[in-house]
Design an enzyme around this catalytic site. Structure first.
Site, short mmCIF file in Angstrom:
data_model
loop_
_atom_site.label_atom_id
_atom_site.label_comp_id
_atom_site.label_asym_id
_atom_site.label_seq_id
_atom_site.Cartn_x
_atom_site.Cartn_y
_atom_site.Cartn_z
N THR A 281 2.55 -1.75 8.98
CA THR A 281 3.03 -2.49 9.92
C THR A 281 3.18 -4.08 9.47
O THR A 281 3.88 -5.06 10.26
CB THR A 281 2.03 -2.75 11.20
OG1 THR A 281 0.79 -3.25 10.61
CG2 THR A 281 1.82 -1.41 11.88
N CYS B 298 2.99 -3.45 4.02
CA CYS B 298 2.14 -2.32 4.28
C CYS B 298 2.97 -1.57 5.47
O CYS B 298 3.96 -1.72 5.54
CB CYS B 298 0.66 -2.63 4.71
SG CYS B 298 0.54 -3.72 6.08
N HIS C 171 6.82 -31.33 10.25
CA HIS C 171 6.30 -29.90 10.08
C HIS C 171 5.15 -29.95 8.67
O HIS C 171 4.08 -29.24 8.71
CB HIS C 171 7.26 -29.03 9.47
CG HIS C 171 8.25 -28.87 10.60
ND1 HIS C 171 7.74 -28.17 11.77
CD2 HIS C 171 9.61 -29.05 10.81
CE1 HIS C 171 8.90 -28.36 12.71
NE2 HIS C 171 10.05 -28.91 11.98
N HIS D 53 9.83 -24.25 9.18
CA HIS D 53 8.88 -24.86 10.00
C HIS D 53 7.40 -24.71 9.20
O HIS D 53 6.48 -25.52 9.39
CB HIS D 53 8.83 -24.52 11.41
CG HIS D 53 9.93 -24.95 12.27
ND1 HIS D 53 9.77 -24.88 13.64
CD2 HIS D 53 11.00 -25.33 11.87
CE1 HIS D 53 11.05 -25.48 13.93
NE2 HIS D 53 11.76 -25.90 12.98
N ASP E 239 0.78 -1.19 -0.07
CA ASP E 239 -0.11 -0.10 -0.03
C ASP E 239 0.97 1.17 -0.01
O ASP E 239 2.18 0.97 -0.05
CB ASP E 239 -0.81 0.02 1.10
CG ASP E 239 -0.38 0.28 2.57
OD1 ASP E 239 1.01 0.34 2.59
OD2 ASP E 239 -1.09 0.27 3.53
C1 RB5 Z 1 -1.92 2.71 6.42
O1 RB5 Z 1 -2.09 3.86 7.06
C2 RB5 Z 1 -1.70 1.52 7.56
O2 RB5 Z 1 -2.98 1.10 8.31
C3 RB5 Z 1 -1.41 0.19 6.70
O3 RB5 Z 1 -0.30 0.45 6.11
C4 RB5 Z 1 -1.15 -1.08 7.62
O4 RB5 Z 1 -0.28 -0.94 8.62
C5 RB5 Z 1 -2.22 -1.75 7.95
O5 RB5 Z 1 -2.19 -2.84 8.59
#
Ligand code: RB5
Length: 150
Positions: free
Chosen positions: A72, A70, A138, A103, A13
């Site tokens: 996180t 993304c 596994h 695994h 994203d």
């Molecule tokens: C975008 O602001 C953020 O929410 C997205 O990149 C991500 O971390 C979602 O889990």
């Protein structure tokens, strides 16, 4: 002669865009082909749209493996693991990356572009690409995934 199929499909994203570009540079350097499904800039987008595209392609066997990034890595992992045959691993450090291959036979790597830096991301991608699945017990455990009933 037909073009050799890319083994990897990659997407992000806006929050993962810079890291996606950096990972692409790394893949080019090591000679691994990929298909980038976007986005093409840092304009705000909805991560599930890109997560679904990459995960569906891996689920259908159109690509051997996928990479999603993304902010996180959490949202992309949630989306990806809804797809049959997708084993997405959120890896923001090397030990998890190693284990996710040995695994869990992970076929979709997820990273957080706002969590780690570029050189660690390259190391994670290298580890994930080079580490084989151990199979054996596994494999039996992965077989149990099919027992899930909803
Ligand atoms: C975008 O602001 C953020 O929410 C997205 O990149 C991500 O971390 C979602 O889990």
């Amino acid at each position: 002669m037909s073009e050799e199929k890319s083994p990897i499909i990659i997407g992000s994203d806006h929050a993962g865009f810079q890291m996606k570009e950096s990972v692409k540079t790394y893949l080019k350097k090591v000679g691994i082909k990929y298909e980038d499904i976007g986005p093409d800039d840092e304009e705000s987008v909805d991560y599930p749209v890109y997560g679904i595209k990459v995960s569906r392609a891996v689920s259908k066997g159109e690509f051997e493996r996928g990479i999603l990034i993304c902010g996180t890595g959490i949202g992309m992992s949630m989306v990806a693991n809804r797809f049959p045959r997708v084993r997405a691993a959120l890896c923001n450090h090397i030990f998890s990356t190693l284990m996710s291959r040995q695994h869990n036979d992970s076929n979709l790597l997820v990273m957080g572009g706002r969590v780690i830096g570029e050189s660690l991301a390259h190391e994670i991608v290298k580890t994930w690409l080079e580490t084989p699945f151990e199979g054996g017990r596994h494999q039996n455990r992965l077989g149990l995934f099919d027992e899930v009933e909803v």
